[in-house]
Scaffold this active site. Structure first.
Site, short mmCIF file in Angstrom:
data_model
loop_
_atom_site.label_atom_id
_atom_site.label_comp_id
_atom_site.label_asym_id
_atom_site.label_seq_id
_atom_site.Cartn_x
_atom_site.Cartn_y
_atom_site.Cartn_z
N PRO A 117 0.83 -1.21 0.00
CA PRO A 117 0.00 0.00 0.00
C PRO A 117 0.86 1.25 0.00
O PRO A 117 1.85 1.35 0.73
CB PRO A 117 -0.78 -0.12 1.31
CG PRO A 117 0.14 -0.89 2.21
CD PRO A 117 0.84 -1.88 1.31
N CYS A 176 -0.01 28.55 -17.83
CA CYS A 176 -0.40 28.91 -19.19
C CYS A 176 -0.78 27.66 -19.95
O CYS A 176 -0.07 27.20 -20.85
CB CYS A 176 0.75 29.65 -19.86
SG CYS A 176 0.26 30.46 -21.39
#
Length: 463
Positions: free
Chosen positions: A321, A391
């Site tokens: 995990p 951007c």
């Protein structure tokens, strides 16, 4: 098939239309414990707190954006996994989800092992004091230098991923007089219900050696032919952000089938199998992850049943995990900049971070929650898209959510469940500076990974 089975991204044959969203929550001020870490709450002034520290103080002291990690929650989740599997299995934290020296120390103290998949991750693990015998090294293209370093430092397990790697590692181990313990990673032909980029057990992908094509069996023959390699077992990983245990059941059946073939051909019963990680977490209130104890019981029963049917002794089980431990323990704290309503569509809320600190929405179409955390509000809900300052039109943090209609520049909002794969996949796009990671516990906050500076960027640019 329910939506909660596929929160990582586009569904197989079930892609939701653009603009799909849930109804607004009954209470915009509520912080659902399913998606927030355990110590998150609101104080009497309505400000969200974590570990006893309010987010306004965190923003004032450390700036935004920032990853805020709940240390108490991280440790509790690590213990839950360790306790669920007990002494008859091994829990390896998947370091790729998020790794730092502080996290390695917490793992060591809580009794977990660690898997790494690069020289950099191994360097962090060793620098923080993780015993090398409790480290496993993964990777589909480990360099000679990485293998050499792993052998020299005494890494416990190396997971082999190709014929060429078998030969390289055997030569390196022989040169150092080491009998290196290894696992062989196989692809079991299971298509996990997740985004195609994080499904890892189908045939057409870069990881592992094919079970159905015979490559896995041939890899076993080659490893057993080298005195410098000790084959400990088989490794399988079917993908990430998975809720359905059915894939693990099929994978375990096929792995055990290979163990039976190995016994019949070579007279050897391998003592270990690693079923990987990939168990999902709640990114939204609709997600329904399983608890570690339930996962452990299910996996142990699957392996026991399949081994009994094959007349094999049950091998020692390992799991990995990563997201399931660190994912829910952190949130990303942002300051609102621009609030831009688009008539008839939604309101765009721009924050001071974006895809440079969370690429998952752009990469996987991942779904997240968001909340106003610097105050409460009685305003009506408004449909928003939380976007960054880069951007790039795909610079989206939360695609569709509801926030109070009086949201304004300077407010603090937070996106929960960002502990996994956000800082570890962060970039310097547009020369953005990577945010710090703050560990909060018992009323105190500290930096465990500092914020990047412009000097850091310029230092690398030698001109």
């Amino acid at each position: 098939m329910s939506r909660s089975a596929h929160p990582a991204g586009p569904r197989h044959g079930d892609v939701l239309p653009e603009g799909h969203y849930q109804a607004p929550p009954a209470d915009l001020n509520a912080l659902d414990p399913k998606v927030w870490s355990r110590t998150v709450a609101r104080n009497t002034e309505g400000v969200a707190t974590v570990g006893g520290v309010d987010v306004k103080r965190l923003a004032a002291d450390f700036g935004t954006p920032a990853y805020v990690l709940d240390e108490e929650d991280f440790r509790a989740r690590a213990r839950a996994w360790r306790d669920a599997f007990g002494t008859e299995a091994d829990v390896y934290y998947a370091g790729k989800a998020f790794l730092s020296k502080a996290v390695v120390r917490w793992l060591h103290e809580e009794g977990l092992n660690l898997d790494v998949c690069s020289a950099g991750e191994l360097a962090v693990a060793l620098a923080a004091g993780m015993p090398p015998q409790r480290i496993a090294l993964h990777g589909n293209n480990k360099s000679v230098d990485e293998l050499e370093h792993a052998v020299k430092t005494g890494v416990g397990h190396i997971v082999l991923d190709s014929y060429g790697e078998i030969e390289r590692l055997a030569a390196i181990a022989a040169r150092h007089g080491v009998r290196q313990q290894v696992l062989i990673r196989i692809t079991v032909g299971v298509e996990a219900h997740t985004h195609e980029f994080i499904a890892t057990a189908h045939e057409d992908q870069k990881f592992g050696l094919s079970l159905t094509g015979g490559a896995a069996a041939e890899a076993v023959r080659r490893v057993l032919g080298h005195d410098s390699l000790e084959l400990r077992g088989i490794h399988s990983h079917i993908g990430s952000q998975i809720f359905d245990m059915a894939g693990f059941e099929v994978a375990a059946r096929r792995v055990v089938g290979l163990l039976g073939q190995i016994r019949d051909e070579h007279g050897v019963e391998l003592p270990e199998i690693d079923l990987g990680g990939g168990l999902g977490i709640a990114y939204t209130s609709e997600d329904d992850p399983r608890e570690p104890a339930e996962i452990a019981a299910a996996l142990a029963e699957i392996v026991r049943r399949e081994c009994a049917a094959a007349n094999l002794n049950a091998p020692r089980l390992s799991v990995e995990p990563g997201r399931a431990i660190v994912g829910p323990t952190a949130f990303t704290l942002y300051e609102v900049g621009t609030v831009k309503p688009l008539e008839g569509l939604r309101t765009y809320v721009s924050v001071d971070g974006g895809m440079s600190d969370n690429i998952r929405t752009a990469l996987y179409d991942a779904e997240y929650s968001v909340a106003l955390v610097s105050r409460t509000s009685d305003a009506e809900p408004m449909l928003v898209r939380v976007v960054g300052k880069h951007c790039e039109s795909g610079d989206i943090v939360v695609r569709d959510a509801f926030l109070p209609a009086d949201l304004a520049p300077g407010d603090l909002i937070a996106v929960p469940a960002t502990g996994a794969y956000c800082r570890s996949m962060a970039s310097n796009y547009n020369h953005a500076l990577k945010p710090p990671v703050l560990a909060v516990r018992d009323g105190a906050a500290r930096v465990i990974v500092r914020r990047e500076t412009e000097e850091d960027l310029l230092r690398l640019d030698i001109g």
